[in-house]
Structures are given as structure tokens and as C-alpha cells.
Design an enzyme around this catalytic site. Structure first.
Site, PDB file in Angstrom:
ATOM      1  N   ASN A  30       0.871  -1.188   0.000  1.00 61.12           N
ATOM      2  CA  ASN A  30       0.000   0.000   0.000  1.00 61.12           C
ATOM      3  C   ASN A  30       0.897   1.223   0.000  1.00 61.12           C
ATOM      4  O   ASN A  30       2.111   1.119   0.196  1.00 61.12           O
ATOM      5  CB  ASN A  30      -0.977  -0.018   1.173  1.00 61.12           C
ATOM      6  CG  ASN A  30      -0.254  -0.011   2.505  1.00 61.12           C
ATOM      7  OD1 ASN A  30       0.440   0.930   2.839  1.00 61.12           O
ATOM      8  ND2 ASN A  30      -0.398  -1.104   3.248  1.00 61.12           N
ATOM      9  N   VAL A  39      -0.301 -10.620   1.103  1.00 65.54           N
ATOM     10  CA  VAL A  39       1.007 -10.920   0.562  1.00 65.54           C
ATOM     11  C   VAL A  39       2.064  -9.979   1.163  1.00 65.54           C
ATOM     12  O   VAL A  39       3.202 -10.383   1.440  1.00 65.54           O
ATOM     13  CB  VAL A  39       0.919 -10.852  -0.981  1.00 65.54           C
ATOM     14  CG1 VAL A  39       1.290  -9.546  -1.539  1.00 65.54           C
ATOM     15  CG2 VAL A  39       1.691 -11.935  -1.626  1.00 65.54           C
ATOM     16  N   ASP A  40       1.681  -8.771   1.430  1.00 66.49           N
ATOM     17  CA  ASP A  40       2.570  -7.760   2.018  1.00 66.49           C
ATOM     18  C   ASP A  40       3.068  -8.229   3.392  1.00 66.49           C
ATOM     19  O   ASP A  40       4.286  -8.246   3.656  1.00 66.49           O
ATOM     20  CB  ASP A  40       1.767  -6.445   2.141  1.00 66.49           C
ATOM     21  CG  ASP A  40       2.632  -5.225   2.391  1.00 66.49           C
ATOM     22  OD1 ASP A  40       3.864  -5.349   2.369  1.00 66.49           O
ATOM     23  OD2 ASP A  40       2.047  -4.135   2.591  1.00 66.49           O
ATOM     24  N   SER A 127      -3.912  -6.604  -6.189  1.00 66.37           N
ATOM     25  CA  SER A 127      -5.231  -5.959  -5.980  1.00 66.37           C
ATOM     26  C   SER A 127      -6.422  -6.904  -5.825  1.00 66.37           C
ATOM     27  O   SER A 127      -7.529  -6.431  -5.597  1.00 66.37           O
ATOM     28  CB  SER A 127      -5.575  -4.949  -7.098  1.00 66.37           C
ATOM     29  OG  SER A 127      -4.886  -3.729  -6.928  1.00 66.37           O
ATOM     30  N   GLY A 129      -7.004  -9.190  -3.520  1.00 67.96           N
ATOM     31  CA  GLY A 129      -7.311  -9.607  -2.151  1.00 67.96           C
ATOM     32  C   GLY A 129      -8.046  -8.493  -1.435  1.00 67.96           C
ATOM     33  O   GLY A 129      -9.189  -8.181  -1.765  1.00 67.96           O
TER      34      GLY A 129
END
Ligand code: AR6
Length: 184
Positions: A30, A39-40, A127, A129
Site C-alpha cells: 500500500n 502478501v505484504d 489488488s 485480495g
């Protein structure tokens, strides 16, 4: 699934992006670059604190990262030497430039990797999720952007899509079938 596009191997697979051995992996981040879920979160957990350290330095330099842009950090403890952080659009119905912004996220990640001399790269499904972009529409954009980039630039040995769920993999495969017959 694997297809050869000129000198580049395009591969779709089910898996965990944090485990990939490509030179770079892409993070669906983000704009704050301060980590998050999905995933981040998984990438920061697996790669360790050095990734966040470099993200903080980037934010100190350029401020928050606009949607569609990309920056690079170390991969820390990951197999991948580098993480390319990009920001996909939040889906809000499809009339707010979401398609173009998603395209930019893939394109700018590939461009940055190319500029840095990276030869292999793994993408998650950006994008789709927390940001709720419809999977099939996202798959078509992701694959079209990557296919077109590979046709124009020849520096990648491999571009990999790592889909977290079997269902997502199926959608990407079907999207590929749809576009692979196109000539332009
Ligand atoms: N490997 C591969 N794919 C994964 C993994 C993994 N380890 N974990 C999840 N996915 P999301 P977004 C898939 O939400 O929609 C974060 O909090 C998942 O199944 O990670 O771009 C950021 O900080 C889905 O298909 O990213 C942002 O705030 C895809 O990755 C926000 O979420 C993307 O889901 C970004 O949302």
C-alpha cells in the site's frame, strides 16, 4: 503452465511468493510502504526487518508511493535478492481508472526490474485480495501487460505468476487461453 515468449519463459503456478527463487519478487503493498496483511505481511515476515528499514528510507525520500508506481528494496532473508513494492488500485466499481492503474503497477514493476538488470521476477495477483479487484478482470490485465512487455523487451529469462489458491490459478489459466490467440 509454462509458455515460451521469445527468450522469456512465462510461468503460471500455485504457490507462496515468499518461497520463490527468482531474483526479484513483487509485493502488493500500500502507499504507506509500512507493511500490512495478505502478501505484504507475508513478505515482511519472511524477509525480516531489513525490508521495512529500506521502505522507511524510501518514504523519507519520496513520501508515500502513488498507486501504480514501483520501488525496490532488498529481499532480506528471502531467497529472492530484491523485493519490488508496487501499489495496485482499490476496486471501486471500475470507473475510477482502476484498469489503467493496475496495468501501471505491472508495467512499472517490470520496467524497474529491467532497469536494475534483473532477469527473473515473480508476481502475485495484485489488488485481488484486500483491494477487491475482480479476479478475472485483473488476470486479463496482468497477463496482457506482461505479455506485451515481454514482446517489446527481451531482458527477462523468466516471469512467474504465483497464485495463492488453486481457483485463482484456474482463472489465470483461462485468461491466458483467452488472450494467447490474440496477435495484437
Ligand atoms: N503468495 C502469493 N499470493 C498470496 C500470498 C502469498 N504468500 N498471500 C496472499 N496472496 P492482497 P491487494 C494472494 O490482499 O489486494 C495488504 O494489507 C491473495 O490470495 O495481499 O493488492 C497491503 O498492505 C490475493 O489473491 O493484496 C495493502 O494494504 C493476492 O495475493 C493491501 O493488502 C493479493 O491480495 C493490498 O491489497
Amino acid at each position: 503452465m509454462e509458455v515460451r515468449l521469445g527468450s522469456t519463459l512465462l510461468r503460471l503456478m500455485v504457490g507462496d511468493i515468499t518461497q520463490q527463487d527468482t531474483e526479484a519478487i513483487v509485493n502488493a503493498a500500500n502507499s504507506s510502504l509500512m507493511g500490512g496483511g495478505g502478501v505484504d505481511g507475508a513478505i515482511h515476515r519472511a524477509g525480516g526487518p531489513q525490508i521495512l528499514e529500506e521502505c522507511k528510507q524510501i518514504v523519507a525520500r519520496i513520501g508515500s508511493l502513488p498507486t501504480g508506481q514501483a520501488v525496490m528494496t532488498t529481499g532480506g532473508k528471502l531467497k529472492a535478492r530484491f523485493v519490488i513494492h508496487t501499489v495496485g488500485p482499490v476496486w471501486s466499481g471500475g470507473n475510477r481508472g482502476e484498469d489503467e492503474l493496475l496495468r501501471n503497477a505491472y508495467y512499472n514493476s517490470l520496467s524497474l526490474a529491467g532497469d536494475k538488470g534483473i532477469r527473473s521476477i515473480s508476481f502475485p495477483s495484485i489488488s485481488t485480495g484486500a483491494y477487491r479487484f475482480p479476479m478475472e478482470r485483473a488476470a486479463l490485465i496482468a497477463l496482457t501487460t506482461v505479455r506485451d512487455f515481454i514482446r517489446e523487451h527481451h531482458f527477462f529469462e523468466e516471469v512467474r505468476f504465483v497464485l495463492f489458491r488453486e481457483d485463482d490459478y484456474r482463472v489465470y489459466r483461462e485468461a491466458w487461453e483467452k488472450i494467447s490467440g490474440e496477435t495484437n
